[in-house]
Scaffold this motif. Structure first.
Motif, PDB file in Angstrom:
ATOM      1  N   LEU A  35     -27.371 114.221  31.736  1.00 19.67           N
ATOM      2  CA  LEU A  35     -27.321 115.635  31.359  1.00 19.67           C
ATOM      3  C   LEU A  35     -25.921 116.209  31.511  1.00 19.67           C
ATOM      4  O   LEU A  35     -25.174 115.860  32.434  1.00 19.67           O
ATOM      5  CB  LEU A  35     -28.258 116.467  32.244  1.00 19.67           C
ATOM      6  N   SER A  36     -25.610 117.148  30.607  1.00 16.79           N
ATOM      7  CA  SER A  36     -24.394 117.967  30.750  1.00 16.79           C
ATOM      8  C   SER A  36     -24.728 119.146  31.651  1.00 16.79           C
ATOM      9  O   SER A  36     -25.865 119.309  32.089  1.00 16.79           O
ATOM     10  CB  SER A  36     -23.996 118.550  29.397  1.00 16.79           C
ATOM     11  N   ALA A  37     -23.750 120.003  31.831  1.00 16.16           N
ATOM     12  CA  ALA A  37     -23.991 121.276  32.517  1.00 16.16           C
ATOM     13  C   ALA A  37     -24.780 122.178  31.569  1.00 16.16           C
ATOM     14  O   ALA A  37     -24.831 121.919  30.363  1.00 16.16           O
ATOM     15  CB  ALA A  37     -22.653 121.918  32.846  1.00 16.16           C
ATOM     16  N   VAL A  41     -21.518 126.712  31.143  1.00 19.83           N
ATOM     17  CA  VAL A  41     -21.180 126.690  32.572  1.00 19.83           C
ATOM     18  C   VAL A  41     -19.826 126.016  32.832  1.00 19.83           C
ATOM     19  O   VAL A  41     -19.030 126.514  33.637  1.00 19.83           O
ATOM     20  CB  VAL A  41     -22.336 126.047  33.394  1.00 19.83           C
ATOM     21  N   THR A  42     -19.540 124.924  32.133  1.00 22.20           N
ATOM     22  CA  THR A  42     -18.237 124.263  32.358  1.00 22.20           C
ATOM     23  C   THR A  42     -17.094 125.241  32.025  1.00 22.20           C
ATOM     24  O   THR A  42     -16.113 125.334  32.780  1.00 22.20           O
ATOM     25  CB  THR A  42     -18.106 122.972  31.511  1.00 22.20           C
ATOM     26  N   ASN A  43     -17.252 125.984  30.946  1.00 20.08           N
ATOM     27  CA  ASN A  43     -16.204 126.956  30.591  1.00 20.08           C
ATOM     28  C   ASN A  43     -16.059 128.025  31.659  1.00 20.08           C
ATOM     29  O   ASN A  43     -14.942 128.439  31.993  1.00 20.08           O
ATOM     30  CB  ASN A  43     -16.516 127.615  29.246  1.00 20.08           C
ATOM     31  N   GLY A 122     -21.047 122.010  37.500  1.00 18.54           N
ATOM     32  CA  GLY A 122     -21.917 122.313  36.358  1.00 18.54           C
ATOM     33  C   GLY A 122     -23.001 121.253  36.197  1.00 18.54           C
ATOM     34  O   GLY A 122     -24.201 121.552  36.147  1.00 18.54           O
ATOM     35  N   GLU A 123     -22.582 119.991  36.156  1.00 19.72           N
ATOM     36  CA  GLU A 123     -23.532 118.900  35.967  1.00 19.72           C
ATOM     37  C   GLU A 123     -24.398 118.731  37.218  1.00 19.72           C
ATOM     38  O   GLU A 123     -25.588 118.446  37.132  1.00 19.72           O
ATOM     39  CB  GLU A 123     -22.779 117.585  35.667  1.00 19.72           C
ATOM     40  N   ARG A 124     -23.776 118.927  38.393  1.00 17.91           N
ATOM     41  CA  ARG A 124     -24.530 118.712  39.642  1.00 17.91           C
ATOM     42  C   ARG A 124     -25.653 119.735  39.784  1.00 17.91           C
ATOM     43  O   ARG A 124     -26.790 119.394  40.120  1.00 17.91           O
ATOM     44  CB  ARG A 124     -23.575 118.775  40.832  1.00 17.91           C
ATOM     45  N   GLY A 200     -13.018 113.803  30.853  1.00 13.78           N
ATOM     46  CA  GLY A 200     -12.504 114.613  29.734  1.00 13.78           C
ATOM     47  C   GLY A 200     -13.628 115.445  29.151  1.00 13.78           C
ATOM     48  O   GLY A 200     -14.804 115.085  29.290  1.00 13.78           O
ATOM     49  N   ARG A 201     -13.264 116.557  28.473  1.00 11.51           N
ATOM     50  CA  ARG A 201     -14.276 117.467  27.937  1.00 11.51           C
ATOM     51  C   ARG A 201     -15.277 116.704  27.057  1.00 11.51           C
ATOM     52  O   ARG A 201     -14.894 115.797  26.337  1.00 11.51           O
ATOM     53  CB  ARG A 201     -13.622 118.593  27.129  1.00 11.51           C
ATOM     54  N   ASN A 202     -16.509 117.094  27.164  1.00 13.75           N
ATOM     55  CA  ASN A 202     -17.629 116.441  26.461  1.00 13.75           C
ATOM     56  C   ASN A 202     -17.835 114.991  26.887  1.00 13.75           C
ATOM     57  O   ASN A 202     -18.393 114.182  26.153  1.00 13.75           O
ATOM     58  CB  ASN A 202     -17.450 116.501  24.939  1.00 13.75           C
ATOM     59  N   GLY A 203     -17.376 114.684  28.090  1.00 14.13           N
ATOM     60  CA  GLY A 203     -17.420 113.303  28.572  1.00 14.13           C
ATOM     61  C   GLY A 203     -18.818 112.765  28.835  1.00 14.13           C
ATOM     62  O   GLY A 203     -18.981 111.560  29.059  1.00 14.13           O
ATOM     63  N   SER A 204     -19.834 113.618  28.805  1.00 12.49           N
ATOM     64  CA  SER A 204     -21.193 113.128  29.103  1.00 12.49           C
ATOM     65  C   SER A 204     -21.666 112.087  28.086  1.00 12.49           C
ATOM     66  O   SER A 204     -22.450 111.203  28.423  1.00 12.49           O
ATOM     67  CB  SER A 204     -22.195 114.276  29.106  1.00 12.49           C
ATOM     68  N   ASP A 205     -21.203 112.196  26.841  1.00 12.46           N
ATOM     69  CA  ASP A 205     -21.567 111.186  25.839  1.00 12.46           C
ATOM     70  C   ASP A 205     -21.066 109.814  26.302  1.00 12.46           C
ATOM     71  O   ASP A 205     -21.750 108.801  26.159  1.00 12.46           O
ATOM     72  CB  ASP A 205     -20.876 111.468  24.487  1.00 12.46           C
TER      73      ASP A 205
END
Ligand code: ASP
Length: 458
Positions: A35-37, A41-43, A122-124, A200-205
């Motif tokens: 999952l992402s944030a 939330v990251t922003n 955010g992710e946590r 890096g941004r969008n790193g969840s992929d």
């Protein structure tokens, strides 16, 4: 094993979270979830870090917004039955965040290292609440902090992954949670001293594909808010449509060129293991999506898709003395590397009279300054006459596997651009022949994309 990644838009509020849980529940085979944030939330975290660094107390408002977003979601998901440990866990994480940002405010300094820790919340927070919700619905799940197994170097903000070490740790961890579903934080990782890093941004992929490759998954699914990879940006090209199947190389070209559907590194781990990657839409789960595999695409058209990069500037280095002068290109590239400027595109005509470089507009002043300094001798001796910058440009990339060996395609492409009366500043074609890129003024972008789409894609 199936690996599924859900981005922030699939987790924007309690309704979306319920939809996401439904999608996961429909899967029969074992799954790992990344999952992402929650959306935005990251922003908010990055903005909070920047405000705290300026000594601007408004960062506290960001923490409040983040807290309210999660608590609202929790109360809508659990109603009267919110577990106390969930609330105390969220509180604990938020007070840690508050302490870190207070530290940033006091010293008025936020290194990339600190920013990575700030962004990790955010992710946590999201995975933590999501795991509780899954367990509440009697779907046994385990919260997993990816910092325990995605290992990188200490390049904060954009860690380079140590594949071997990470793969071993991922397998150990997933084995340790038995039959429960792993709810894994995307984007975050740690270095060899266990300090927090990010991908890096969008790193969840990328996290998802690393986990897929480590576990030899049958498929990696990236769930987002669009129906798949489109032939062009639908905000610009009305007739853009979903591409049902892409080869890995085409998908990579498109993602490097700003088709913002997947993180450009996503396909690196899955290539070796030939794991198919699906792009799917949480809002429209029955849509087929886009399948990315190692097979060539089955399309009958030559051009698969169009992508573009906005806000680029061209640096043109020109001079009669550059002809036949070995080392000049290396001097230019080293200067840009020293200035930490990323080169997006390069062209040099065989007259060798000029070299043109495309970089992001925000980096161009720094690039020019460094070039002037390092090329000073050549400028003094008039070997280089001019370092000129042109702003307000965009790069258009035309991508397709079937472009390879297509005689006449380039002529056809540029006559389409010419007929639309558009001026081209630079052209590049890699020898892979899967990508022809050219540079035009930003005001011409929409027309160019529409005309090319109409002519070649339909
Ligand atoms: N949350 C991170 C970001 O917004 C990473 C991700 O969502 O993939 O960049």
């Amino acid at each position: 094993m199936k690996v599924m990644k859900f981005g922030g838009s699939s987790l924007a509020d309690s309704e979306r979270i319920k939809q996401t849980v439904q999608i996961i529940s429909d899967v029969e085979e074992p799954v790992s979830i990344i999952l992402s944030a929650m959306k935005g939330v990251t922003n908010l975290l990055i903005d909070a870090a920047e405000k705290a660094e300026e000594g601007n107390e408004e960062y506290k408002q960001n923490i409040t917004t983040i807290k309210e977003t999660h608590l609202k979601c929790i109360s809508e998901l659990f109603g009267e039955n919110i577990p106390d440990v969930l609330l105390s866990g969220i509180d604990k994480k938020l007070s840690e965040l508050k302490d870190i940002l207070h530290g940033v405010e006091l010293v008025q300094e936020c290194s990339l290292k600190t920013k990575d820790i700030v962004m990790s919340f955010g992710e946590r927070l999201n995975c933590y609440q999501f795991t509780f919700y899954m367990n509440y619905l009697k779907k046994p799940a385990s919260y997993i902090d990816a910092r325990t197994f995605i290992k990188t170097d200490s390049n904060y903000g954009k860690g380079s992954v140590n594949f071997q070490k990470s793969y071993k740790l991922i397998n150990e961890k997933i084995e340790s949670i038995g039959n429960t579903i792993g709810i894994i934080t995307g984007f975050i990782s740690s270095d060899s001293d266990n300090r927090t890093t990010t991908l890096g941004r969008n790193g969840s992929d990328y996290t998802a594909s690393l986990i897929g490759a480590a576990l030899d998954a049958d498929v990696v699914e990236i769930w987002t808010d669009v129906d798949g990879v489109l032939t062009a940006d639908p905000r610009i090209v009305e007739n853009a449509f979903v591409i049902p199947q892409l080869s890995i190389q085409e998908a990579m070209e498109l993602s490097y060129f700003g088709a913002e559907v997947i993180h450009p590194y996503t396909l690196i781990p899955t290539i070796d293991k030939k794991i198919p990657v699906y792009i799917k839409n949480t809002l429209n789960p029955t849509a087929k999506g886009t399948l990315i595999t190692d097979k060539s695409s089955e399309k009958d058209r030559i051009i698969t898709g169009l992508a573009s990069i906005d806000n680029v500037s061209l640096i043109n280095i020109e001079g009669g003395g550059m002809v036949g002068m070995p080392g000049i290109a290396s001097l230019i590239f080293n200067s840009l590397a020293e200035a930490d400027v990323n080169i997006i595109m390069i062209t040099q005509a065989s007259s060798e009279h000029s070299i043109s470089i495309l970089c992001r507009t925000e980096e161009v002043a720094l690039a020019k300054q460094k070039l002037k300094k390092n090329l000073d001798l050549a400028i003094q001796s008039r070997k280089i006459q001019n370092i000129e910058v042109v702003d307000d440009l965009v790069i258009i990339a035309v991508i397709g596997e079937k472009m390879i060996g297509q005689i006449g395609l380039t002529g056809d492409l540029f006559s389409t651009v010419g007929k639309a009366n558009l001026n081209i500043f630079a052209i590049a074609q890699g020898s892979s022949e899967r990508n022809i890129s050219f540079v035009i003024h930003k005001d011409d972008k929409n027309l160019a994309l529409n005309e090319i789409h109409k002519r070649f894609i339909g």
